[in-house]
Motif scaffolding. Structure first.
Motif, mmCIF file in Angstrom:
data_model
loop_
_atom_site.group_PDB
_atom_site.id
_atom_site.type_symbol
_atom_site.label_atom_id
_atom_site.label_comp_id
_atom_site.label_asym_id
_atom_site.label_seq_id
_atom_site.Cartn_x
_atom_site.Cartn_y
_atom_site.Cartn_z
ATOM 1 N N ARG A 46 0.631 -1.470 0.410
ATOM 2 C CA ARG A 46 0.149 -0.278 -0.044
ATOM 3 C C ARG A 46 0.512 1.312 0.137
ATOM 4 N NH1 ARG A 46 -5.296 -0.512 2.361
ATOM 5 N NH2 ARG A 46 -4.552 1.513 3.303
ATOM 6 N N LEU A 47 1.905 0.913 0.550
ATOM 7 C CA LEU A 47 2.827 2.057 0.543
ATOM 8 C C LEU A 47 4.487 1.891 0.507
ATOM 9 C CD1 LEU A 47 2.667 2.511 4.271
ATOM 10 C CD2 LEU A 47 1.090 3.986 2.754
ATOM 11 N N ASP A 48 4.190 1.972 -1.066
ATOM 12 C CA ASP A 48 5.173 0.939 -1.774
ATOM 13 C C ASP A 48 6.022 1.965 -3.002
ATOM 14 O OD1 ASP A 48 6.994 -1.255 -2.816
ATOM 15 O OD2 ASP A 48 4.844 -1.310 -4.301
ATOM 16 N N ARG A 49 7.325 1.781 -2.361
ATOM 17 C CA ARG A 49 8.191 2.759 -3.227
ATOM 18 C C ARG A 49 8.867 1.798 -4.430
ATOM 19 N NH1 ARG A 49 11.291 5.887 1.801
ATOM 20 N NH2 ARG A 49 9.414 6.797 2.422
ATOM 21 N N GLY A 50 8.643 0.830 -4.524
ATOM 22 C CA GLY A 50 8.741 0.269 -5.578
ATOM 23 C C GLY A 50 9.545 -1.624 -5.236
ATOM 24 N N TRP A 51 10.138 -2.540 -6.369
ATOM 25 C CA TRP A 51 10.463 -3.505 -6.538
ATOM 26 C C TRP A 51 12.147 -2.934 -7.056
ATOM 27 C CZ3 TRP A 51 10.117 -7.395 -2.719
ATOM 28 C CH2 TRP A 51 10.403 -8.504 -2.705
ATOM 29 N N GLU A 52 12.609 -3.852 -6.898
ATOM 30 C CA GLU A 52 14.108 -4.323 -7.181
ATOM 31 C C GLU A 52 14.126 -5.834 -7.541
ATOM 32 O OE1 GLU A 52 18.549 -4.508 -6.203
ATOM 33 O OE2 GLU A 52 17.977 -2.759 -6.342
ATOM 34 N N ASP A 53 13.765 -5.134 -9.151
ATOM 35 C CA ASP A 53 13.428 -7.177 -9.519
ATOM 36 C C ASP A 53 15.259 -7.198 -10.283
ATOM 37 O OD1 ASP A 53 12.657 -9.195 -11.760
ATOM 38 O OD2 ASP A 53 12.807 -8.158 -13.624
ATOM 39 N N TRP A 54 15.505 -9.053 -9.825
ATOM 40 C CA TRP A 54 16.733 -9.520 -10.064
ATOM 41 C C TRP A 54 16.834 -10.577 -10.972
ATOM 42 C CZ3 TRP A 54 17.503 -10.424 -3.454
ATOM 43 C CH2 TRP A 54 18.230 -9.085 -3.535
ATOM 44 N N SER A 55 15.976 -10.688 -11.246
ATOM 45 C CA SER A 55 15.672 -11.795 -12.748
ATOM 46 C C SER A 55 16.696 -11.646 -13.593
ATOM 47 C CB SER A 55 13.778 -11.919 -13.331
ATOM 48 O OG SER A 55 14.207 -10.568 -13.924
ATOM 49 N N ALA A 56 17.347 -10.480 -14.247
ATOM 50 C CA ALA A 56 18.226 -10.547 -14.767
ATOM 51 C C ALA A 56 19.513 -11.672 -14.404
ATOM 52 C CB ALA A 56 18.543 -8.792 -15.234
ATOM 53 N N TRP A 57 19.734 -11.544 -12.946
ATOM 54 C CA TRP A 57 20.776 -12.399 -12.278
ATOM 55 C C TRP A 57 20.366 -14.007 -12.063
ATOM 56 C CZ3 TRP A 57 20.522 -6.934 -9.656
ATOM 57 C CH2 TRP A 57 21.338 -6.184 -10.539
ATOM 58 N N LEU A 58 18.907 -13.725 -11.712
ATOM 59 C CA LEU A 58 18.763 -15.346 -11.047
ATOM 60 C C LEU A 58 17.330 -15.412 -12.215
ATOM 61 C CD1 LEU A 58 18.894 -13.712 -7.248
ATOM 62 C CD2 LEU A 58 20.111 -15.393 -8.379
ATOM 63 N N PRO A 59 17.788 -16.175 -12.401
ATOM 64 C CA PRO A 59 16.796 -16.964 -14.252
ATOM 65 C C PRO A 59 15.551 -18.170 -13.412
ATOM 66 C CG PRO A 59 18.442 -18.537 -14.319
ATOM 67 C CD PRO A 59 19.263 -17.024 -13.086
ATOM 68 N N CYS A 60 15.237 -18.752 -11.864
ATOM 69 C CA CYS A 60 13.843 -19.196 -11.966
ATOM 70 C C CYS A 60 13.460 -18.142 -11.430
ATOM 71 C CB CYS A 60 14.503 -20.140 -11.029
ATOM 72 S SG CYS A 60 15.749 -21.572 -11.152
ATOM 73 N N ASP A 61 12.546 -18.560 -12.577
ATOM 74 C CA ASP A 61 11.612 -17.046 -12.458
ATOM 75 C C ASP A 61 9.490 -18.615 -11.561
ATOM 76 O OD1 ASP A 61 10.135 -18.890 -14.675
ATOM 77 O OD2 ASP A 61 10.005 -16.792 -15.372
#
Length: 473
Positions: free
Chosen positions: A219-234
């Motif tokens: 609700r108070l989100d300032r964003g999410w840093e995505d690590w999928s470029a380095w950790l490929p298991c999704d």
């Protein structure tokens, strides 16, 4: 002044947070509000959890009887993680809890090992770890408290089922949960939480332990840093299988063509999770989407995200409990926080640094893999990595050194163990090692190896230790 703290989400994260707060802030009103669904407060990583070697001490410091936990959570002991299929398809190595070798004349053992290898002798660092040899032999005893004994050179963690651990933590708090999260109330801050029955619970500070759903933090989100470029298991599939016999005193992380599988052995079974990249396997029943990364600001307004609400990263080495413990230590150390004061910014800075270094430790396994001819692993080996990790890899490749930041969960020996296990050898060793006569060098290594083997032979088997604890018949 913070007079009340509300926790949304029970499970391991919520009850561990409640226990830490009850012990540290006895005058503060604590309320825990349960949420629906499985306990994914540390991530959707299966019904079993593994700890690092610091967790037994944390339990003792917080009034949790280890024997009670062992019996309630089908628990077993851990000396580290067995790793297979990452360096090469058929290669394996071990990340132990404890020291590897011993320095000589102030020279680190891995530098001495580099010199020994230059003589043409084969050497595995794990052969000089008591924890690794004991784990391979299926033996376990609690470490000695005598620093002069080689039996003090290792630590131990625990394996347990999540439900049992959460129940023991809850009992230690003496708190009863409020059931049925309904909705959060407030715009710029969370003023209260309304339960499904209409009851409202107000608090000065809220801890979001609801897992990646992040019922408050989002609700108070300032964003999410995505690590999928380095950790490929999704994608992840939680697993459980009944297994008879004595569990091994270690967890296992085994790589395969499309990802890797975690196994955490318990009494009577093993829990785990299968991690894979969506494009590498056909759709699997029960697969859960996995967005690895961290929240840009774990503490926003009067909400602090903990566990998977703050950071989600695949648990290669059981680090999630340690990350939660450190987050709680930081939070308690910064309370009471003044409105709009500097405490949230400092908390976010330290939390982000620690999270990023654990992220790099996870990336390290992918970047240094030796699975040639498989698309996922070839791409991982070729990918650019974060600058801090690149700096570590370059210095290690040059002279076997690994620089650490202040907020590092894993020490130099852990980094060296992974790099060595993955087959990464520095181009040269410390020049000081050349000053040690070869006979003295080999004698030092031989004495360490003999001490370890003698100590392991005298240790009871893991099963005997579990029987002595009343955990198996």
């Amino acid at each position: 002044m913070i007079g009340s703290i509300g926790i949304v989400g029970g499970g391991i994260a919520g009850w561990m947070a409640a226990l830490a707060l009850v012990r540290a802030l006895p005058g503060t009103r604590i309320a825990v509000i349960e949420t629906d669904g499985p306990d994914w407060s540390l991530g959707p990583f299966g019904p079993a959890e593994a700890s690092l070697a610091d967790f037994p001490a944390w339990l003792g410091d917080h009034g949790v009887d280890e024997g009670v936990l062992l019996r309630a959570a089908r628990a077993s002991f851990s000396l580290g993680t067995a790793v297979s299929g990452w360096a090469e398809r058929d290669a394996d190595w071990f990340l132990p809890f404890g020291t590897i070798g011993a320095p000589l004349a102030g020279i680190a053992f891995h530098q001495l090992a580099g010199r020994i290898r230059e003589t043409g002798r084969a050497l595995r660092l794990a052969d000089f770890s008591l924890a690794a040899i004991a784990a391979a032999s299926g033996r376990f005893a609690r470490p000695s408290r005598d620093p002069r004994s080689i039996l003090s050179s290792y630590g131990y963690g625990l394996h347990f089922d999540r439900a049992g651990l959460a129940a023991v933590l809850q009992a230690a708090t003496g708190l009863a949960p409020a059931g049925g999260f309904g909705r959060a109330i407030g715009e710029e801050a969370v003023a209260a939480v309304e339960l499904r029955d209409g009851t409202r619970i107000a608090a000065d500070l809220w801890l979001d332990c609801s897992g990646s759903a992040a019922l408050l933090a989002s609700r108070l989100d300032r964003g999410w840093e995505d690590w999928s470029a380095w950790l490929p298991c999704d994608r992840v599939i939680e697993t459980w299988s009944e297994v008879e016999g004595v569990p091994p005193p270690h967890a296992h992380a085994g790589a395969f063509e499309a990802g890797w599988q975690r196994t955490v052995p318990l009494i009577g079974g093993q829990g785990g999770a299968l991690f894979h990249a969506a494009g590498q396997l056909p759709d699997q029943p029960g697969a859960i989407s996995l967005a690895q990364g961290r929240r840009a600001a774990a503490w926003t307004g009067n909400v602090v995200a903990l566990g998977a609400a703050a950071m989600l990263v695949e648990p290669l080495h059981g680090w999630n409990l340690a990350l939660l413990r450190n987050a709680l230590d930081r939070l308690i150390g910064l309370l009471p926080a003044a409105p709009n004061g500097p405490e949230p910014a400092e908390y976010n800075r330290l939390t982000a640094r620690e999270a990023d270094r654990v992220r790099d430790f996870a990336i390290l396994h992918y970047k240094t893999n030796g699975r040639i001819g498989e698309p996922l692993w070839d791409a991982a080996r070729a990918m650019p990595v974060p600058e801090a990790l690149r700096h570590k890899l370059d210095l290690h490749a040059s002279r076997g050194r690994v620089p650490l930041d202040d907020e590092e969960l894993f020490g130099v020996e852990d980094w060296i163990a992974v790099l060595d296990g993955q087959g990464r050898r520095p181009r040269r060793h410390d020049a000081l090692a050349d000053a040690v006569p070869e006979a003295q060098l080999l004698g030092h290594a031989g004495r360490i190896r003999a001490l370890i083997l003698d100590a392991v032979r005298a240790m009871p088997h893991h099963g005997a230790t579990l029987r002595a604890e009343g955990l198996i018949a």
